[in-house]
Design an enzyme around this catalytic site. Structure first.
Site, PDB file in Angstrom:
ATOM      1  N   MET A  82      -2.347  72.948  84.350  1.00 56.45           N
ATOM      2  CA  MET A  82      -2.971  73.825  83.256  1.00 56.45           C
ATOM      3  C   MET A  82      -4.384  73.320  83.289  1.00 56.45           C
ATOM      4  O   MET A  82      -4.913  72.387  83.615  1.00 56.45           O
ATOM      5  CB  MET A  82      -2.284  73.716  81.920  1.00 56.45           C
ATOM      6  CG  MET A  82      -0.954  74.078  82.129  1.00 56.45           C
ATOM      7  SD  MET A  82      -0.238  74.004  80.234  1.00 56.45           S
ATOM      8  CE  MET A  82      -1.104  75.300  79.426  1.00 56.45           C
ATOM      9  N   HIS A  83      -4.950  74.236  82.810  1.00 55.65           N
ATOM     10  CA  HIS A  83      -6.640  74.092  82.256  1.00 55.65           C
ATOM     11  C   HIS A  83      -7.541  73.926  83.150  1.00 55.65           C
ATOM     12  O   HIS A  83      -8.904  74.022  82.842  1.00 55.65           O
ATOM     13  CB  HIS A  83      -6.566  72.622  81.489  1.00 55.65           C
ATOM     14  CG  HIS A  83      -5.520  72.411  80.638  1.00 55.65           C
ATOM     15  ND1 HIS A  83      -5.276  73.191  79.310  1.00 55.65           N
ATOM     16  CD2 HIS A  83      -4.742  71.392  80.213  1.00 55.65           C
ATOM     17  CE1 HIS A  83      -4.313  72.655  78.619  1.00 55.65           C
ATOM     18  NE2 HIS A  83      -4.060  71.624  79.058  1.00 55.65           N
ATOM     19  N   ASP A 237       2.384  74.612  83.992  1.00 63.44           N
ATOM     20  CA  ASP A 237       3.704  73.600  84.574  1.00 63.44           C
ATOM     21  C   ASP A 237       4.635  73.096  83.502  1.00 63.44           C
ATOM     22  O   ASP A 237       5.953  73.066  83.743  1.00 63.44           O
ATOM     23  CB  ASP A 237       2.893  72.553  85.233  1.00 63.44           C
ATOM     24  CG  ASP A 237       1.906  71.579  84.268  1.00 63.44           C
ATOM     25  OD1 ASP A 237       1.708  72.013  83.273  1.00 63.44           O
ATOM     26  OD2 ASP A 237       1.379  70.754  84.772  1.00 63.44           O
TER      27      ASP A 237
END
Length: 495
Positions: A82-83, A237
């Site tokens: 992520m991110h 995830d």
């Protein structure tokens, strides 16, 4: 058949499952990572695409060896770290290496964001350097020429989607980690985008994780001998990992032991506790949310100590740790090798071994590492408990779950049963495949497709060990962080 692809930090993994959910084949391809400056963490998106192609082709070859035709694949699902900020120009060219989830350069931008009107009410979260929005603010300040050329901002797995389908899309679970999403309403927040200087056109389209986001391109379908199958929106995830082990209903929880350590608890409504750095995100399934505590370093700490101790690998270190056992007067390890999220939200936090003695051995350092990660995980679990969402039984996934010795230690630290299930080591890729199944068959029953896999083992906590660890070790662990935190910040400020 359903194909799940998980873009992790260290590798891309692919899994092929049949309609019963049985894994038929797996494949993976390792990824490099770059740390060009202190607290920086980057990857080249082209490496993601090359690794994804390699994993898919390995998987298809393994399937063909079992007489499984690629034309039996009905849908593809995506999961990913992520991110990460992947920035593209108008021609879809990558403008710079992607800034990853464990990058800590944007703490000043986080302080700026916290002052925005209605920031926490809209996003449900603290501003942390790991999230996407502060990375874009950092780019605007430090790399303005690149910022001005940005046409699209994609999360890591969504860059793979673009290469697979030609579509700009994401799912709400992954988008929740950008700080541009109104978590409660599951839509982009115009006010948060305006504050970052980004138009909504720079964002990908939003989907629920089980929705179709595009179709495999004709050229790739021909190359791989597949049909132009739908590609599900997928999930971040952790959300995909939860789907992979059946953590989809209110009151269910999992502990993920990968590079990072994540405690994930499902809620049927929106909840938030940003003051303790608890993440409040959308789940990858409709009308479902989750709370999450995150340690930036979990299993990665084991790699660190194995290298430091001169072990050939983590397995050898674990065997040595188990042979010696955890000493009551052994050293204490702080697992903050690259800062920490829950509950400290401290990008300046550093790791440390304390309490070393003349007779301390590398096995003692190994045990201290296992214990320190466990105590950090407990901090995060207790932060989620404080929202009122407390779960008694926790499913464990990720590579760290392979060690029975560590699993028992974690059960003793946390004080709750830890359940290991079939497929836990490929949870996110399996979850992506399950979301592909739901996308291909919109009327499918979620509880049947996303059922919990069979139990492999349950680690019950030892009551006396739990009491000792809570009463003796946890207070020392927390006190050491507080005592060293001011020094860490001062040193970093001087640097």
């Amino acid at each position: 058949m359903f194909l799940g692809i998980d873009l992790g930090t260290s590798a891309v993994k692919a899994v092929l499952v049949d309609e019963t959910g049985t894994v038929q084949a797996t494949a993976s391809h390792a990824l490099p990572i770059s740390h060009p400056e202190p607290r920086w963490s980057e990857q080249d998106p082209e490496d993601w695409w090359q690794a994804a192609q390699s994993s898919i082709e390995q998987l298809l070859n393994a399937a063909k060896a079992q007489d499984i035709s690629p034309r039996r694949i009905a849908a593809i699902g995506l999961s990913g770290q992520m991110h990460g900020a992947t920035v593209l120009d108008k021609a879809d060219r990558v403008l710079r290496p992607a800034i990853l989830w464990n990058d800590g350069r944007s703490d000043a931008q986080c302080r700026e964001m916290e002052a925005w009107p209605d920031f926490r009410e809209t996003t449900g979260n603290l501003a942390m350097p790991g999230f996407t929005a502060p990375k874009l603010l950092w780019l605007r300040e430090h790399e303005p020429a690149i910022f001005e050329r940005i046409a699209k901002v994609l999360l890591p797995k969504d860059y793979l989607r673009l290469r697979l389908t030609g579509e700009y899309g994401t799912d709400v679970s992954d988008a929740a980690g950008t700080l541009w999403l109104n978590i409660k309403e599951r839509r982009w927040s115009q006010s948060m985008l305006d504050a970052c200087g980004l138009p909504q056109e720079a964002m990908p389209s939003l989907h629920e994780g089980s929705a179709v986001s595009g179709h495999l391109s004709a050229s790739l379908a021909e190359r791989w001998g597949m049909r132009r199958v739908p590609v599900a929106a997928g999930g971040g995830d952790n959300a995909a990992g939860a789907v992979g082990v059946g953590i989809v209903r209110h009151g269910q929880a999992m502990l993920s032991l990968g590079t990072s350590g994540v405690y994930f608890a499902v809620s049927d409504g929106y909840r938030a506790r940003p003051e303790d750095a608890v993440h409040s995100f959308c789940h990858a399934l409709p009308d479902t949310w989750h709370l999450m505590s995150v340690m930036l370093n979990a299993a990665s700490c084991l790699d660190f100590t194995a290298s430091l101790g001169g072990y050939p690998d983590v397995a050898a270190m674990l065997a040595d740790a188990e042979r010696v056992g955890l000493r009551h007067d052994g050293p204490i390890f702080l697992p903050y090798l690259s800062g920490e999220r829950t509950p400290h939200n401290d990008v300046h936090a550093c790791g440390a071994f304390t309490g070393l003695r003349v007779d301390s051995t590398r096995a003692d350092l190994a045990n201290a590492t296992l214990e320190g990660v466990g105590l950090g995980l407990l901090d995060g679990i207790e932060a989620v408990d404080a929202t009122g969402l407390q779960v008694d039984d926790i499913t464990v996934i990720g590579g760290g779950s392979r060690s029975a010795y560590w699993m028992q230690m974690l059960a003793d630290i946390i004080g709750r049963p830890l359940t290991l299930r079939v497929g836990g080591e490929v949870g996110a890729a399996l979850g992506a495949a399950r979301l592909a199944h739901l996308a291909a068959e919109p009327g499918a029953n979620i509880d049947e497709v996303c059922r919990m896999p069979d139990i492999v083992a349950v680690r019950e906590p030892d009551a006396s060990r739990h009491a000792y660890l809570r009463e003796r070790r946890q207070p020392k662990f927390r006190a050491l962080y507080r005592q060293l935190a001011a020094m860490y910040r001062a040193d970093d400020a001087q640097a």
